[in-house]
Design a protein around this motif. Structure first.
Motif, PDB file in Angstrom:
ATOM      1  N   LEU A 183       0.827  -1.211   0.000  1.00 29.54           N
ATOM      2  CA  LEU A 183       0.000   0.000   0.000  1.00 29.54           C
ATOM      3  C   LEU A 183       0.853   1.251   0.000  1.00 29.54           C
ATOM      4  O   LEU A 183       0.493   2.270  -0.615  1.00 29.54           O
ATOM      5  CB  LEU A 183      -0.930  -0.014   1.221  1.00 29.54           C
ATOM      6  CG  LEU A 183      -2.018  -1.090   1.227  1.00 29.54           C
ATOM      7  CD1 LEU A 183      -2.783  -1.065   2.541  1.00 29.54           C
ATOM      8  CD2 LEU A 183      -2.976  -0.905   0.054  1.00 29.54           C
ATOM      9  N   ARG A 214      -1.478   4.317  -1.190  1.00 24.87           N
ATOM     10  CA  ARG A 214      -2.821   4.171  -0.624  1.00 24.87           C
ATOM     11  C   ARG A 214      -2.741   3.643   0.811  1.00 24.87           C
ATOM     12  O   ARG A 214      -3.430   2.696   1.175  1.00 24.87           O
ATOM     13  CB  ARG A 214      -3.670   3.216  -1.476  1.00 24.87           C
ATOM     14  CG  ARG A 214      -4.024   3.749  -2.839  1.00 24.87           C
ATOM     15  CD  ARG A 214      -4.792   5.081  -2.756  1.00 24.87           C
ATOM     16  NE  ARG A 214      -5.938   5.038  -1.870  1.00 24.87           N
ATOM     17  CZ  ARG A 214      -7.162   4.681  -2.266  1.00 24.87           C
ATOM     18  NH1 ARG A 214      -7.385   4.344  -3.539  1.00 24.87           N
ATOM     19  NH2 ARG A 214      -8.166   4.680  -1.416  1.00 24.87           N
ATOM     20  N   ASP A 222      -4.012   4.841   3.244  1.00 24.31           N
ATOM     21  CA  ASP A 222      -5.301   5.028   3.905  1.00 24.31           C
ATOM     22  C   ASP A 222      -6.116   3.730   3.956  1.00 24.31           C
ATOM     23  O   ASP A 222      -7.045   3.605   4.773  1.00 24.31           O
ATOM     24  CB  ASP A 222      -6.106   6.108   3.196  1.00 24.31           C
ATOM     25  CG  ASP A 222      -6.326   5.782   1.720  1.00 24.31           C
ATOM     26  OD1 ASP A 222      -5.322   5.608   1.004  1.00 24.31           O
ATOM     27  OD2 ASP A 222      -7.493   5.688   1.301  1.00 24.31           O
ATOM     28  N   LEU A 223      -5.775   2.749   3.101  1.00 21.89           N
ATOM     29  CA  LEU A 223      -6.471   1.472   3.101  1.00 21.89           C
ATOM     30  C   LEU A 223      -5.841   0.463   4.057  1.00 21.89           C
ATOM     31  O   LEU A 223      -6.287  -0.687   4.127  1.00 21.89           O
ATOM     32  CB  LEU A 223      -6.487   0.881   1.686  1.00 21.89           C
ATOM     33  CG  LEU A 223      -7.260   1.688   0.632  1.00 21.89           C
ATOM     34  CD1 LEU A 223      -7.093   1.051  -0.740  1.00 21.89           C
ATOM     35  CD2 LEU A 223      -8.735   1.786   1.004  1.00 21.89           C
ATOM     36  N   GLN A 282     -17.799   0.870  -1.351  1.00 17.71           N
ATOM     37  CA  GLN A 282     -16.439   0.588  -0.910  1.00 17.71           C
ATOM     38  C   GLN A 282     -16.301  -0.722  -0.129  1.00 17.71           C
ATOM     39  O   GLN A 282     -15.192  -1.213   0.060  1.00 17.71           O
ATOM     40  CB  GLN A 282     -15.933   1.743  -0.025  1.00 17.71           C
ATOM     41  CG  GLN A 282     -15.770   3.063  -0.755  1.00 17.71           C
ATOM     42  CD  GLN A 282     -15.435   4.196   0.205  1.00 17.71           C
ATOM     43  OE1 GLN A 282     -15.854   4.199   1.373  1.00 17.71           O
ATOM     44  NE2 GLN A 282     -14.661   5.160  -0.289  1.00 17.71           N
ATOM     45  N   ARG A 290     -12.858  -3.307   0.299  1.00 17.41           N
ATOM     46  CA  ARG A 290     -12.170  -3.371   1.596  1.00 17.41           C
ATOM     47  C   ARG A 290     -12.211  -4.779   2.182  1.00 17.41           C
ATOM     48  O   ARG A 290     -11.248  -5.229   2.801  1.00 17.41           O
ATOM     49  CB  ARG A 290     -12.787  -2.361   2.555  1.00 17.41           C
ATOM     50  CG  ARG A 290     -12.609  -0.921   2.082  1.00 17.41           C
ATOM     51  CD  ARG A 290     -12.903   0.094   3.142  1.00 17.41           C
ATOM     52  NE  ARG A 290     -12.676   1.442   2.650  1.00 17.41           N
ATOM     53  CZ  ARG A 290     -12.715   2.543   3.388  1.00 17.41           C
ATOM     54  NH1 ARG A 290     -12.998   2.444   4.691  1.00 17.41           N
ATOM     55  NH2 ARG A 290     -12.494   3.723   2.865  1.00 17.41           N
ATOM     56  N   GLY A 292      -4.761   7.292   7.617  1.00 18.29           N
ATOM     57  CA  GLY A 292      -5.510   8.113   6.686  1.00 18.29           C
ATOM     58  C   GLY A 292      -5.072   9.566   6.692  1.00 18.29           C
ATOM     59  O   GLY A 292      -4.930  10.196   5.644  1.00 18.29           O
TER      60      GLY A 292
END
Length: 561
Positions: free
Chosen positions: A49, A54, A56-57, A154, A158, A429
């Motif tokens: 990630l 990313r 934030d994931l 989403q 996820r 995040g």
């Protein structure tokens, strides 16, 4: 033969400990396994990630990565099923939490759902006996997910990230089998040998009674581990013979003392098992091996569902009710106080619940002390973590390793690292104000602790006394069955029957001690048959020693394959 308990005239209220709850213990002999596993299972998806920009994931992948904390005490065949079940449970909890978060923003409703999820997770983890860290990790993820913004579109993505990270965690937990397939069995037998050495060296009667109960529990755990390990191999046969040597220490009399391995030899064998060296080979124990094979064949039949442990009258249900009530009170109180993160209060309350009031008080004290000290550590590392995404990930990994390395010594010591890790995860995040995070965490910790304790006092667990009575009757029945075999002529005794009876009696005595400890630590409890428990334990251990003497000690001569 059942024994009707005779209660004492009155129950006693014991003072709650303070110093003893914070005292450090010895580190676990496998502390490094969950610590390294969670670091590897977290570092790989976080690195991916990070490269993709990313981070934030990462909260979604962290949910799956934390499954690597489970099952390290189990043989690999059983571990495969256990960790797989944890991954499925994590996915179910995350899906329910994200769906609720996408459908409503009502804090009252979300707290109620979080409390219900925590109670269900607590009940299922207790029923399946999954072991540490139990329901706490599942409740941590689901409650945090409830209050994270998400849209319906989403959710599938996820969940896919959580499933992928969970699959990696499953592989990480099973990877050591490529190097040493019998590692869990080795450690279980080594603990039994160490317990036998401790009993051999015990100097006085109270110490011998304490170490005898510890040896019975360690021997029972070793047999259960060997039974769950799979088909018999030469190494597993040698491990079974070593358990027989450990069990031989239970027959503490003049006739068997000379035939037993000395404490130094027991300790040396335990040390060998914890290394990669070959399993020590000893003679004898053939009847025990036949009994083990018979029990293994019996286990091939479909096992009863763990959900049967949650039926009407189950002693696990009051603890689940305490979890629901405590988590709901904690979350609603935190929301009423204006704290921005009621999920932390829910997790604090969920983490407290043990089998009785005394242990719950211990965990509450440990949780509060560990969290407050952990906030000081967070303040120290926050400036480093805020320098960029890479330092943030590295700080999280270091905190995760430290938590698992220290938590076996005492829960509060591990919480010192768990707290900064949990706070740093919230910053994947966006970077947040350190002072705000610390203030909210203090408020949520105290709110969750107070609400959790209030729920324990409001919901009593009187079923613990009934469980003790059942355990007392089961121990008496197992002892009677073993005595009946001992009373018969030795030539007529079926092969391996005495070995099976001894393991049944050992398990019954372990369950009796667990039930007695659980009931003794409860408050507002009816009078307990404490004297009868002591008498039954002593009689059971005498019979256990007699079965060891009848079986005969294994040969002391041995070699190393």
């Amino acid at each position: 033969m059942s024994t009707a308990p005779t209660p004492l005239a009155a129950s006693r209220i014991r003072p709650l400990p303070v110093v003893a709850a914070l005292r450090l213990g010895r580190p676990s002999d496998i502390w490094f396994k969950p610590a390294l596993s969670v670091v590897v299972a977290t570092a790989v998806p976080d690195g991916a990630l990070l490269a993709a920009g990313r981070l934030d994931l990462a909260t979604a992948t962290t949910a799956g990565s934390l499954c690597a904390l489970y099952g390290h005490h189990l043989p690999y065949r059983a571990r495969s099923r256990a960790v797989g079940g944890v991954v499925l449970g994590m996915l179910a909890g995350s899906a329910a939490a994200m769906t609720a978060a996408a459908l409503t923003t009502s804090v009252v409703v979300l707290v109620a759902i979080g409390a219900l999820l925590a109670a269900v997770q607590k009940a299922l983890c207790d029923a399946t006996r999954i072991g540490p860290p139990g329901h706490v990790i599942l409740a941590f993820v689901s409650s945090a997910t409830l209050f994270a913004p998400v849209t319906p579109g989403q959710i599938p993505g996820r969940l896919a990230l959580t499933a992928a990270a969970g699959a990696l965690a499953w592989l990480v937990c099973l990877a050591p089998a490529l190097v040493r397939r019998d590692g869990p069995e080795r450690y279980a037998v080594a603990r039994a040998l160490d317990a036998a050495a401790a009993l051999t060296l015990a100097a006085d009667a109270p110490a011998r009674d304490r170490h005898r109960a510890g040896l019975a529990a360690a021997v029972h755990a070793a047999w259960q581990c060997l039974l769950a390990a799979g088909p018999r191999t030469d190494d597993r046969a040698s491990l079974a013979r070593l358990v027989v040597h450990a069990e031989n220490a239970l027959a503490d009399d003049r006739d068997t003392r000379a035939a037993r391995l000395p404490a130094a030899a027991l300790t040396a064998h335990a040390r060998t098992l914890r290394t990669g060296r070959p399993v020590p080979v000893t003679g004898g124990g053939e009847d025990e091996l036949l009994g083990l094979a018979a029990e293994s064949a019996g286990r091939a039949a479909p096992a009863r569902s763990p959900l049967r442990a949650l039926g009407p009258g189950s002693p696990l249900l009051p603890t689940a009710a305490r979890t629901f009530l405590g988590c709901a009170l904690a979350g609603w109180a935190a929301a009423a106080l204006g704290v921005g993160r009621p999920s932390w209060a829910i997790v604090t309350a969920a983490s407290l619940y043990q089998v009785n009031l005394t242990l719950t008080w211990n965990r509450t004290l440990q949780r509060v002390v560990g969290n407050l000290l952990g906030l000081l550590l967070f303040v120290a590392v926050a400036p480093i973590a805020h320098r960029g995404a890479v330092p943030l990930v590295l700080c999280c990994l270091a905190a995760g390793f430290g938590a698992e390395a220290l938590i076996a010594r005492n829960y509060w010591l591990g919480s010192v690292c768990v707290t900064p890790m949990a706070l740093l995860v919230t910053e994947f995040g966006r970077t947040q104000q350190t002072g705000e995070l610390v203030t909210d965490r203090v408020a949520d910790t105290l709110t969750g602790a107070l609400a959790g304790l209030a729920a324990v006092l409001l919901v009593t667990n009187r079923r613990a006394g009934a469980r003790l009575e059942h355990a007392l009757a089961a121990a008496a029945d197992a002892r009677t069955a073993a005595d009946r075999l001992l009373a018969g002529p030795a030539p007529a005794l079926p092969p391996a029957a005495l070995a099976v009876a001894r393991r049944t009696l050992t398990g019954a005595l372990v369950d009796l001690r667990t039930a007695a400890d659980t009931a003794t630590g409860e408050w507002w409890q009816r009078a307990l048959p404490e004297q009868q428990v002591v008498a039954e334990e002593r009689a059971g251990h005498r019979t256990l020693a007699a079965t060891v003497r009848r079986q005969g000690p294994p040969a002391r001569e041995g070699a190393t394959r």
